[in-house]
Design a protein around this motif. Sequence first.
Motif, PDB file in Angstrom:
ATOM      1  N   MET A 123     -49.660 -35.518  62.519  1.00 19.94           N
ATOM      2  CA  MET A 123     -50.626 -36.446  63.093  1.00 19.94           C
ATOM      3  C   MET A 123     -49.992 -37.818  63.301  1.00 19.94           C
ATOM      4  SD  MET A 123     -53.827 -35.256  60.703  1.00 19.94           S
ATOM      5  CE  MET A 123     -54.791 -36.720  61.004  1.00 19.94           C
ATOM      6  N   SER A 124     -49.171 -38.229  62.336  1.00 21.31           N
ATOM      7  CA  SER A 124     -48.506 -39.528  62.438  1.00 21.31           C
ATOM      8  C   SER A 124     -47.543 -39.563  63.611  1.00 21.31           C
ATOM      9  CB  SER A 124     -47.757 -39.848  61.139  1.00 21.31           C
ATOM     10  OG  SER A 124     -47.166 -41.122  61.192  1.00 21.31           O
ATOM     11  N   ALA A 125     -46.914 -38.434  63.899  1.00 21.93           N
ATOM     12  CA  ALA A 125     -46.014 -38.372  65.055  1.00 21.93           C
ATOM     13  C   ALA A 125     -46.778 -38.653  66.342  1.00 21.93           C
ATOM     14  CB  ALA A 125     -45.350 -36.994  65.120  1.00 21.93           C
ATOM     15  N   GLY A 126     -47.984 -38.121  66.430  1.00 19.07           N
ATOM     16  CA  GLY A 126     -48.807 -38.380  67.604  1.00 19.07           C
ATOM     17  C   GLY A 126     -49.218 -39.836  67.714  1.00 19.07           C
ATOM     18  N   PHE A 127     -49.621 -40.441  66.589  1.00 17.73           N
ATOM     19  CA  PHE A 127     -50.024 -41.851  66.618  1.00 17.73           C
ATOM     20  C   PHE A 127     -48.828 -42.774  66.862  1.00 17.73           C
ATOM     21  CE2 PHE A 127     -53.764 -40.309  64.108  1.00 17.73           C
ATOM     22  CZ  PHE A 127     -54.718 -40.683  65.043  1.00 17.73           C
ATOM     23  N   ALA A 128     -47.663 -42.406  66.351  1.00 19.62           N
ATOM     24  CA  ALA A 128     -46.469 -43.214  66.597  1.00 19.62           C
ATOM     25  C   ALA A 128     -46.129 -43.242  68.086  1.00 19.62           C
ATOM     26  CB  ALA A 128     -45.281 -42.663  65.795  1.00 19.62           C
ATOM     27  N   LEU A 129     -46.381 -42.121  68.764  1.00 23.83           N
ATOM     28  CA  LEU A 129     -46.148 -42.068  70.209  1.00 23.83           C
ATOM     29  C   LEU A 129     -47.146 -42.971  70.941  1.00 23.83           C
ATOM     30  CD1 LEU A 129     -44.768 -40.836  72.706  1.00 23.83           C
ATOM     31  CD2 LEU A 129     -46.405 -38.944  72.568  1.00 23.83           C
ATOM     32  N   LEU A 130     -48.406 -42.923  70.517  1.00 25.61           N
ATOM     33  CA  LEU A 130     -49.439 -43.721  71.179  1.00 25.61           C
ATOM     34  C   LEU A 130     -49.302 -45.213  70.888  1.00 25.61           C
ATOM     35  CD1 LEU A 130     -52.586 -41.456  70.549  1.00 25.61           C
ATOM     36  CD2 LEU A 130     -51.363 -41.779  72.708  1.00 25.61           C
ATOM     37  N   ILE A 131     -48.981 -45.552  69.634  1.00 23.49           N
ATOM     38  CA  ILE A 131     -48.980 -46.951  69.215  1.00 23.49           C
ATOM     39  C   ILE A 131     -47.646 -47.630  69.483  1.00 23.49           C
ATOM     40  CG2 ILE A 131     -49.193 -48.501  67.222  1.00 23.49           C
ATOM     41  CD1 ILE A 131     -51.120 -46.397  66.012  1.00 23.49           C
ATOM     42  N   ASN A 132     -46.545 -46.965  69.096  1.00 21.56           N
ATOM     43  CA  ASN A 132     -45.216 -47.579  69.187  1.00 21.56           C
ATOM     44  C   ASN A 132     -44.360 -47.024  70.312  1.00 21.56           C
ATOM     45  OD1 ASN A 132     -45.923 -48.982  66.859  1.00 21.56           O
ATOM     46  ND2 ASN A 132     -44.923 -47.535  65.488  1.00 21.56           N
ATOM     47  N   ARG A 133     -44.915 -46.083  71.087  1.00 26.23           N
ATOM     48  CA  ARG A 133     -44.121 -45.380  72.098  1.00 26.23           C
ATOM     49  C   ARG A 133     -42.893 -44.726  71.450  1.00 26.23           C
ATOM     50  NH1 ARG A 133     -48.272 -46.042  74.157  1.00 26.23           N
ATOM     51  NH2 ARG A 133     -48.750 -46.968  76.168  1.00 26.23           N
ATOM     52  N   GLN A 134     -43.084 -44.276  70.232  1.00 22.90           N
ATOM     53  CA  GLN A 134     -42.001 -43.694  69.439  1.00 22.90           C
ATOM     54  C   GLN A 134     -42.044 -42.183  69.595  1.00 22.90           C
ATOM     55  OE1 GLN A 134     -41.879 -43.405  64.834  1.00 22.90           O
ATOM     56  NE2 GLN A 134     -40.949 -45.371  65.300  1.00 22.90           N
ATOM     57  N   LYS A 135     -41.091 -41.650  70.343  1.00 24.15           N
ATOM     58  CA  LYS A 135     -41.069 -40.219  70.612  1.00 24.15           C
ATOM     59  C   LYS A 135     -40.403 -39.472  69.462  1.00 24.15           C
ATOM     60  CE  LYS A 135     -40.950 -40.735  75.652  1.00 24.15           C
ATOM     61  NZ  LYS A 135     -40.227 -40.416  76.897  1.00 24.15           N
ATOM     62  N   THR A 156     -60.697 -37.000  57.590  1.00 23.66           N
ATOM     63  CA  THR A 156     -60.876 -38.323  58.183  1.00 23.66           C
ATOM     64  C   THR A 156     -60.016 -39.359  57.469  1.00 23.66           C
ATOM     65  OG1 THR A 156     -62.796 -38.843  56.772  1.00 23.66           O
ATOM     66  CG2 THR A 156     -63.227 -37.766  58.888  1.00 23.66           C
ATOM     67  N   GLY A 157     -59.843 -39.204  56.143  1.00 23.76           N
ATOM     68  CA  GLY A 157     -58.983 -40.111  55.397  1.00 23.76           C
ATOM     69  C   GLY A 157     -57.521 -39.932  55.751  1.00 23.76           C
ATOM     70  N   VAL A 158     -57.097 -38.672  55.897  1.00 21.39           N
ATOM     71  CA  VAL A 158     -55.715 -38.381  56.303  1.00 21.39           C
ATOM     72  C   VAL A 158     -55.445 -38.959  57.685  1.00 21.39           C
ATOM     73  CG1 VAL A 158     -54.133 -36.506  56.918  1.00 21.39           C
ATOM     74  CG2 VAL A 158     -55.486 -36.349  54.839  1.00 21.39           C
ATOM     75  N   LEU A 159     -56.437 -38.888  58.546  1.00 20.42           N
ATOM     76  CA  LEU A 159     -56.323 -39.469  59.882  1.00 20.42           C
ATOM     77  C   LEU A 159     -56.061 -40.977  59.775  1.00 20.42           C
ATOM     78  CD1 LEU A 159     -56.701 -38.550  62.901  1.00 20.42           C
ATOM     79  CD2 LEU A 159     -59.039 -39.389  62.706  1.00 20.42           C
ATOM     80  N   ALA A 160     -56.791 -41.653  58.889  1.00 24.17           N
ATOM     81  CA  ALA A 160     -56.606 -43.099  58.696  1.00 24.17           C
ATOM     82  C   ALA A 160     -55.211 -43.411  58.171  1.00 24.17           C
ATOM     83  CB  ALA A 160     -57.667 -43.631  57.727  1.00 24.17           C
ATOM     84  N   HIS A 161     -54.721 -42.603  57.235  1.00 20.50           N
ATOM     85  CA  HIS A 161     -53.393 -42.838  56.670  1.00 20.50           C
ATOM     86  C   HIS A 161     -52.305 -42.564  57.706  1.00 20.50           C
ATOM     87  CE1 HIS A 161     -50.093 -43.072  53.881  1.00 20.50           C
ATOM     88  NE2 HIS A 161     -50.893 -43.228  52.850  1.00 20.50           N
ATOM     89  N   ALA A 162     -52.527 -41.578  58.562  1.00 16.98           N
ATOM     90  CA  ALA A 162     -51.551 -41.260  59.601  1.00 16.98           C
ATOM     91  C   ALA A 162     -51.420 -42.407  60.604  1.00 16.98           C
ATOM     92  CB  ALA A 162     -51.952 -39.975  60.318  1.00 16.98           C
ATOM     93  N   ILE A 163     -52.522 -43.128  60.839  1.00 16.11           N
ATOM     94  CA  ILE A 163     -52.477 -44.301  61.725  1.00 16.11           C
ATOM     95  C   ILE A 163     -51.788 -45.470  61.033  1.00 16.11           C
ATOM     96  CG2 ILE A 163     -53.895 -45.971  62.987  1.00 16.11           C
ATOM     97  CD1 ILE A 163     -56.055 -43.811  63.197  1.00 16.11           C
ATOM     98  N   TYR A 164     -51.972 -45.566  59.722  1.00 16.76           N
ATOM     99  CA  TYR A 164     -51.486 -46.709  58.944  1.00 16.76           C
ATOM    100  C   TYR A 164     -49.973 -46.905  59.046  1.00 16.76           C
ATOM    101  CZ  TYR A 164     -50.219 -49.348  54.739  1.00 16.76           C
ATOM    102  OH  TYR A 164     -49.679 -50.246  53.868  1.00 16.76           O
TER     103      TYR A 164
END
Length: 303
Positions: free
Chosen positions: A116-128, A170-178
């Motif tokens: 999940m964090s990999a997906g958010f890193a792509l969206l937030i940081n453009r980190q592929k 939902t908590g894991v989702l929040a941590h993955a964004i963090y």
Amino acid sequence: MQKVSSPSDVKRGRVLAHLAMLLFAALIAGSFSFGGLAARAMDTGVLTFLRYVATVFVMGFLAYGVSRQPFAWPKQAWRFLILGGLISFYMLTMFKALEFTSPVSTGAVFTLMPLMSAGFALLINRQKTRAAVLTSLVIAAAGAVWVIFRGDINAILAFDVGQGEMIYFTGVLAHAIYVPLIRTFDRGEHPVVFGFWVTVFATGFLALRAGPYLADVDYAAVSPLVWWSLAYLAVVTTAITFMLLQFASMRLPAPKVLAYGYLTPSFIILLEGVLGHGWVTLPVVAGALVTALGLAWMAALKD
């Protein structure tokens, strides 16, 4: 003039970041026994709040030590409001989920975090995230799930996603964004100072949950062992692991950072064996080795 890091310095920093996350996983594993002991003695919301209050003092002492100046309200404080909210939400959903489901099931949900964090890193940081890294994450996750369910294929097949699992998701989702947000919100502050303000704002959110129950706890009757457990959670599991996470997040991609959480179940099993609570079977050991190999492959890949 800003100093440019040499390739050797960058490489050394990444090696140290991987070692930091190994220590992170080991320290988190140690918190399960102590946290379980403390959680049986008082309301989990109160426990989490007291843990973070103690952490604020610890982080404040460390922050003053590195900055050598009085605390001033941080610039762009909204950054810490968001990060503190995400962390406090994660902590509260974890304890709330355990009212409905078992640690085994929540551990299985936790293994979703790196992907999940990999997906958010792509969206937030453009980190592929390269395909090879994703493959290693999937391998490590498979080994972790095998360890969590102690090598019992029937237990895995019988896994039922219920209310507790959905709450914790939902908590894991929040941590993955963090984790990717740490890099986005960095403004050059020292990691300890940055961590201090995150814990301050997280404590504020936790106070909203714990406030109505603080007076209900008979503090005089709480065992000294519980207070020692609380101290471990505040100093080691919160303050030290936060600094390790902050250090690694500035040097490694978010999926690599969170992937080390896969090792936590293996460290728990090892700790339980050392403490004399019994050793696991060879199939479980095999699952732990699969996770370790997946992480080793991931660590060797280019970022």
